[in-house]
Design a protein around this motif. Sequence first.
Motif, PDB file in Angstrom:
ATOM      1  N   ILE A 243       0.978  -1.761  -0.034  1.00 13.66           N
ATOM      2  CA  ILE A 243      -0.212   0.459   0.265  1.00 13.66           C
ATOM      3  C   ILE A 243       1.391   1.131   0.021  1.00 13.66           C
ATOM      4  O   ILE A 243       1.409   1.564   0.670  1.00 13.66           O
ATOM      5  N   ARG A 244       0.505   2.000  -0.606  1.00 11.23           N
ATOM      6  CA  ARG A 244       1.360   3.755  -1.322  1.00 11.23           C
ATOM      7  C   ARG A 244       0.863   4.195  -0.270  1.00 11.23           C
ATOM      8  O   ARG A 244      -0.077   4.800  -0.071  1.00 11.23           O
ATOM      9  N   ARG A 245       1.708   5.225   0.439  1.00 12.20           N
ATOM     10  CA  ARG A 245       0.882   6.254   0.957  1.00 12.20           C
ATOM     11  C   ARG A 245       1.367   7.582   1.053  1.00 12.20           C
ATOM     12  O   ARG A 245       2.267   7.883   1.073  1.00 12.20           O
TER      13      ARG A 245
END
Length: 101
Positions: free
Chosen positions: A79-81
């Motif tokens: 998951i890319r923040r």
Amino acid sequence: MEVRIFKPTKTAMQSGRGNIKSWVMEFEVTSPSIPDRLMGWSGSSDTMRQVKMAFKTKDAAISYAKKNGYGYSVHMEKIRRIKPKAYADNFSTNRIAPWTH
């Protein structure tokens, strides 16, 4: 045969995230690549390493692997923040370090 199911990340040359919506199934390498003596290209007798199949969902890829009798491993996506940024933050009075050129 073993397959790997994963969701690819975007390359460094892409700015958008359009081509990373599908799940990919690719076969694991079964034989090593051998460099050609004359040209220096690498070759192999394993033609399945060239096959990459795209699926809309992870479950579709898993069901295809089960249906064809492939052992599979699923690599979950990272998951890319995204940290919200604004140009005005460069000139904020709440900065930790002063902004200089």
